[in-house]
Scaffold this motif. Structure first.
Motif, short mmCIF file in Angstrom:
data_model
loop_
_atom_site.label_atom_id
_atom_site.label_comp_id
_atom_site.label_asym_id
_atom_site.label_seq_id
_atom_site.Cartn_x
_atom_site.Cartn_y
_atom_site.Cartn_z
N THR A 236 -85.26 -23.74 28.36
CA THR A 236 -85.40 -22.59 29.24
C THR A 236 -86.71 -21.91 28.92
O THR A 236 -87.18 -21.93 27.79
N TYR A 375 -78.77 -18.47 31.36
CA TYR A 375 -79.73 -19.41 30.77
C TYR A 375 -79.03 -20.51 29.98
O TYR A 375 -79.54 -21.62 29.87
N ALA A 378 -78.43 -24.05 31.28
CA ALA A 378 -79.45 -25.10 31.18
C ALA A 378 -79.06 -26.04 30.05
O ALA A 378 -78.11 -25.78 29.31
N ILE A 391 -80.95 -29.81 32.86
CA ILE A 391 -81.37 -28.70 33.71
C ILE A 391 -82.36 -27.88 32.90
O ILE A 391 -82.08 -27.49 31.78
N THR A 392 -83.54 -27.68 33.47
CA THR A 392 -84.52 -26.80 32.87
C THR A 392 -84.57 -25.55 33.72
O THR A 392 -84.68 -25.65 34.94
N ILE A 393 -84.46 -24.39 33.10
CA ILE A 393 -84.48 -23.15 33.89
C ILE A 393 -85.74 -22.37 33.57
O ILE A 393 -86.08 -22.14 32.42
#
Lengths: 467, 432
Positions: A236, A375, A378, A391-393
């Protein structure tokens, strides 16, 4: 369904909050519809129950709501539809497809008009994967359909617990998403599986084996990020900055060039004009990695600042749920949220209406835990199948007055893996992206090994000491 | 016949509470007291209690004053009869003309579907070089003028209104001094623009609740002209700080929890809902919004300019009688300044760069450093730039302004010193 439908009557209206006396029972966070005089049904969500009264946040303007108006409770938590056809779509915060709404109305958004998120007629090339007799768990693949360049997996609904044996499957062929593609049984009950399933947005999807430490960098092709402040694939990061520092432009650059499989752009409470740029440009911009257009790997969630504030609160959850869905297919998803401060402000507005005791700057006391749990959705995970997905936030933060000491920035800094502070001075000097080279002591260490950036850093120190 | 209610159970600030049934949220009502009749709007319902904000203020309202609900929310007439007319914040005539009741439309309508918007691509010519060259105004842009009280922002607004090529002007005045109201009226009249203007004026002496209605009234009318009659509309709002202060007053009366310096937590959303009405349609007209925000104490981090900056597409800083070249920004200028004239962008970038060097030299000079030849050139340039470009009285069309830019450069520098590409210099450098 109809006979045990719960109902209620409106007893009070305060802004977009409606109090309802319910007849029998309600569930926290279930969806309800307030029916006003002209028959318009306003979607809303239960956010507090006190005695025989429930407080609903309405996702629309409450003009015209009267005391005594009828309320229907659906019994279902606020959910999104998951299935093939999500990519290239432009949704509002409640997953209504905006271009479809535009066809049905004139220039303006019509209150109380809701449309199916996915195209019901379109035929998909279905290939079954699971054989009759196979034993599956939630999230396991039943079959696939091609969606753009991806093989979109039709999975056993995430909400189904236990083991299910496949009893029937359909042959490969062209079907629409409502077609029953398999019948499965857990011994006591037989259920039909279609290509589409629903999942409540505020509950994280956890149909994976284990969450891993994100080590590899996500190549963003923005040089200053990749060399000095790399972000992890599955990590993140946040980009706080005052207005005019280039937060949105940086996010657009990330949306275009990052080496992620899927990009989800959540325009949350920001300018509509910026979304229009994505809408009009992405269908024509080539994706150099796939040779197709950028829009083919993009989903846009657009709940701009002038759209109802409760839907803005939901839009962040909608976007992260869609990200989790594609992660379940072993893909790397990049979620760009612009801006999480507007989302936090939506929380503040609702908290104020609920007359909760305020925390710092009137933000609710649960701000930090909400930011953190967002967050934390992610991450890099190993799926049951052994593949990985991530998942990249990236959250843009718009601190009031450009002051990073305010609650939203601070709550975000606590949980993100990388901190790219944008500065007004560098923006005024027209140096973009205006990332501060020395973010100060408050910076959080990037989870990527420092070794990988050591080489680049030694140049930076040389130049600085050389001056 | 609608029921009349007589029992007012609470009067607090401009908000009164009555017990009534079958009342809709945001519905209008008439409150009749000794002092006369005023409109009021429902802002909260709690069981049988109805909270109303009284437009004319609660002074003189007694507990047995009459409250009659009208069965509809705030509306404004959508018709061409609006043109040339002046109204108050609640839509009643201020100019002795007849009240309008044709095609009544609700104000504060829903947001434009983002899928119907197009990327703004038409320049608005203002004749002000600091805008036309350096921070081009674009049709459908929403742009505030950040200013300190006392700067000539209303004069600037009026000039842009006169010179911009738009079909309709809607002026929303909030907390205007009476003099300023008369100034606008006379200026518009002088230039013959009154027949294509609609004004909603709330002066500083009018009740505060009417102030809140002004932007919604103005923008509803603008939407009518843009979508129904395909007109290009310019909405001028002055001063949005008074609007935000009025919001603050109401929210404190309603005992809402304040967030920052007493302003309500939804200030951002309240401002955004109004500013976001700026729009360009493919098959209809457009709405451009220019607003004045006076910065209390010249502080851009004050909640009002700060929230505004996050919403709008740039800002003009008005300081010391001219538009500041630094800090002022039009976020949409790159959409249009590529198609005006080939030298526009190069000239824009380099003149500003040289001017910022001039500012540094000024600092050096004030500290007593010796001036080099280059410094002296910059000093000469800075003076000419301020006189020929920045002065607000300069009023020339874009191409003429670009030519003037070249002649200022030629007057102060050698062609190779300005950092502009050779082919542009060859083409545009004035021969002596």
């Amino acid at each position: 369904m109809d006979e045990n439908k719960q109902t209620g009557k409106v007893t009070g209206v305060n802004g977009n909050m409606v109090s309802v006396a319910f007849d029998d029972q309600v569930t926290q966070n279930e969806v309800a519809f307030v029916v006003i005089e002209d028959g318009t049904r306003l979607k809303s969500e239960v956010i507090r129950v006190r005695g025989r009264e429930a407080d609903l946040q309405v996702f629309e303007s409450t003009t015209g709501v009267k005391v005594g108006d009828h309320v229907d409770f659906t019994g279902e938590l606020l959910s999104v539809e998951l299935g093939p056809g999500l990519l290239t779509q432009v949704y509002d915060g409640l997953q209504n497809p905006l271009p479809e709404l535009a066809k049905q109305t004139d220039y303006f958004l019509k209150r109380g008009l809701y449309v199916y998120p996915l195209n019901r007629e379109k035929l998909w090339d279905y290939t079954p994967v699971a054989k009759v007799g196979a034993v599956l768990k939630a999230g396991d693949t039943l079959g696939t359909v091609p969606e753009g360049i991806f093989s979109h997996r039709i999975m056993l609904p995430f909400a189904w617990q236990g083991e299910w044996t496949v009893q029937e499957t359909i042959a490969a062929g062209q079907y629409n998403i409502d077609t029953v593609v398999a019948k499965v049984s857990n011994g006591s009950e037989t259920r039909n599986v279609t290509m589409v399933q629903r999942w409540p947005v505020k509950i994280p999807l956890t149909c994976y084996k284990v969450k891993l430490l994100a080590r590899d960098p996500l190549i963003t092709q923005v040089r200053i990020i990749d060399t000095f402040f790399p972000v992890a694939k599955g990590g993140t990061f946040c980009t706080p900055g005052p207005f005019g520092a280039g937060k949105t432009v940086l996010q657009h650059a990330l949306a275009q060039r990052s080496e992620a499989d899927i990009v989800i752009v959540a325009a949350c409470g920001e300018r509509a004009g910026e979304v229009v740029e994505i809408l009009t440009e992405f269908p024509h911009l080539d994706d150099p990695r796939t040779g197709r257009h950028l829009i083919d790997r993009t989903i846009i969630i657009c709940n701009t600042s002038s759209m109802p504030v409760a839907a803005r609160e939901a839009s962040i959850y909608t976007s992260v749920t869609l990200a989790e869905y594609y992660r379940q297919m072993g893909l790397n998803v990049l979620l760009l949220a612009d801006s999480t401060s507007r989302w936090a402000q939506a929380l503040r507005e609702l908290s104020g209406r609920l007359e909760e005791i305020p925390g710092e700057e009137a933000f609710p006391a649960y701000l930090e835990s909400r930011v953190a749990s967002f967050y934390e959705r992610a991450g890099l995970v190993r799926l049951e199948s052994g593949e990985t997905g991530s998942i990249t936030i990236c959250g843009a933060v718009s601190p009031a007055g450009g002051n990073f000491e305010e609650p939203v920035t601070q709550a975000t800094l606590k949980v993100v893996g990388s901190f790219l502070a944008l500065s007004r001075d560098r923006a005024n000097a027209r140096r973009y992206p205006s990332i501060r080279s020395n973010p100060g002591p408050s910076t959080t260490a990037s989870s990527i090994a420092r070794k990988s950036t050591a080489h680049a850093r030694c140049f930076a120190t040389e130049t600085r000491s050389g001056r | 016949m609608r029921k009349i209610y007589h029992r007012i159970i609470q009067i607090s600030g401009n908000v009164i509470t009555v017990e009534a049934a079958n009342v809709a949220n945001n519905e209008l009502a008439e409150v009749k007291s000794e002092r006369g009749t005023s409109l009021a709007q429902v802002i909260r319902l709690d069981k049988s209690r109805v909270y109303l904000q009284v437009f004319a203020g609660s002074r003189g309202i007694s507990t047995d004053s009459e409250v009659r609900f009208l069965g509809h929310p705030m509306r404004v007439s959508g018709s061409e009869a609006l043109l040339g007319r002046i109204f108050t914040g609640n839509g009643s005539p201020r100019d002795n003309g007849p009240a309008l009741d044709e095609n009544m439309m609700e104000i504060g309508g829903p947001s434009v579907n983002p899928a119907n918007r197009i990327i703004p691509n038409k320049m608005v010519h203002t004749g002000i070089p600091m805008i036309d060259i350096f921070n081009t105004l674009v049709e459908s842009q929403k742009l505030p003028i950040f200013s300190v009280a006392g700067e000539p922002y209303n004069q600037l607004l009026a000039r842009i209104a006169m010179q911009a090529e738009v079909d309709i002007i809607v002026l929303g005045g909030m907390g205007l001094k009476y003099d300023d109201y008369l100034f606008f009226k006379e200026t518009l009249d002088e230039h013959g623009a009154l027949p294509r203007t609609v004004m909603f004026i709330h002066t500083a002496s009018d009740p505060i609740v009417e102030c809140i209605q002004v932007p919604d009234m103005s923008l509803a009318v603008a939407e009518y002209f843009a979508t129904e009659l395909n007109k290009r509309v310019l909405v001028l709002l002055t001063d949005m700080t008074n609007f935000a202060d009025a919001l603050k007053e109401i929210s404190i009366t309603m005992e809402q929890i304040p967030s920052n310096r007493g302003y309500p937590g939804d200030l951002y959303s309240q401002l955004a809902v109004r500013y976001e009405k700026a729009v360009d349609f493919a098959k209809a007209g457009s709405i451009t919004v220019l607003a004045v925000t006076t910065m209390p104490g010249d502080d851009v981090t004050h909640p009002i300019p700060d929230n505004t900056g996050y919403i709008t597409e740039g800002q003009f800083y008005l300081r010391n009688g001219h538009i500041e070249p630094f800090g002022s920004l039009s976020r949409l200028k790159q959409n249009v300044n590529k198609d005006t004239r080939e030298d526009h962008r190069a000239l824009m970038d380099n003149m500003i760069r040289l001017y910022s060097e001039y500012r540094e030299v000024l600092e050096k000079q004030s500290m007593g450093f010796r001036m080099s030849e280059w410094d002296k050139k910059l000093l000469k340039y800075g003076g000419q730039f301020e006189k020929g470009m920045m002065d607000l009285s300069v009023n020339i069309p874009l191409f003429q302004a670009l030519d003037r830019g070249w002649s200022i450069l030629a007057d102060c520098f050698e062609p190779q010193e300005v950092g502009i590409k050779t082919d542009l210099v060859k083409k545009f450098w004035p021969s002596k």
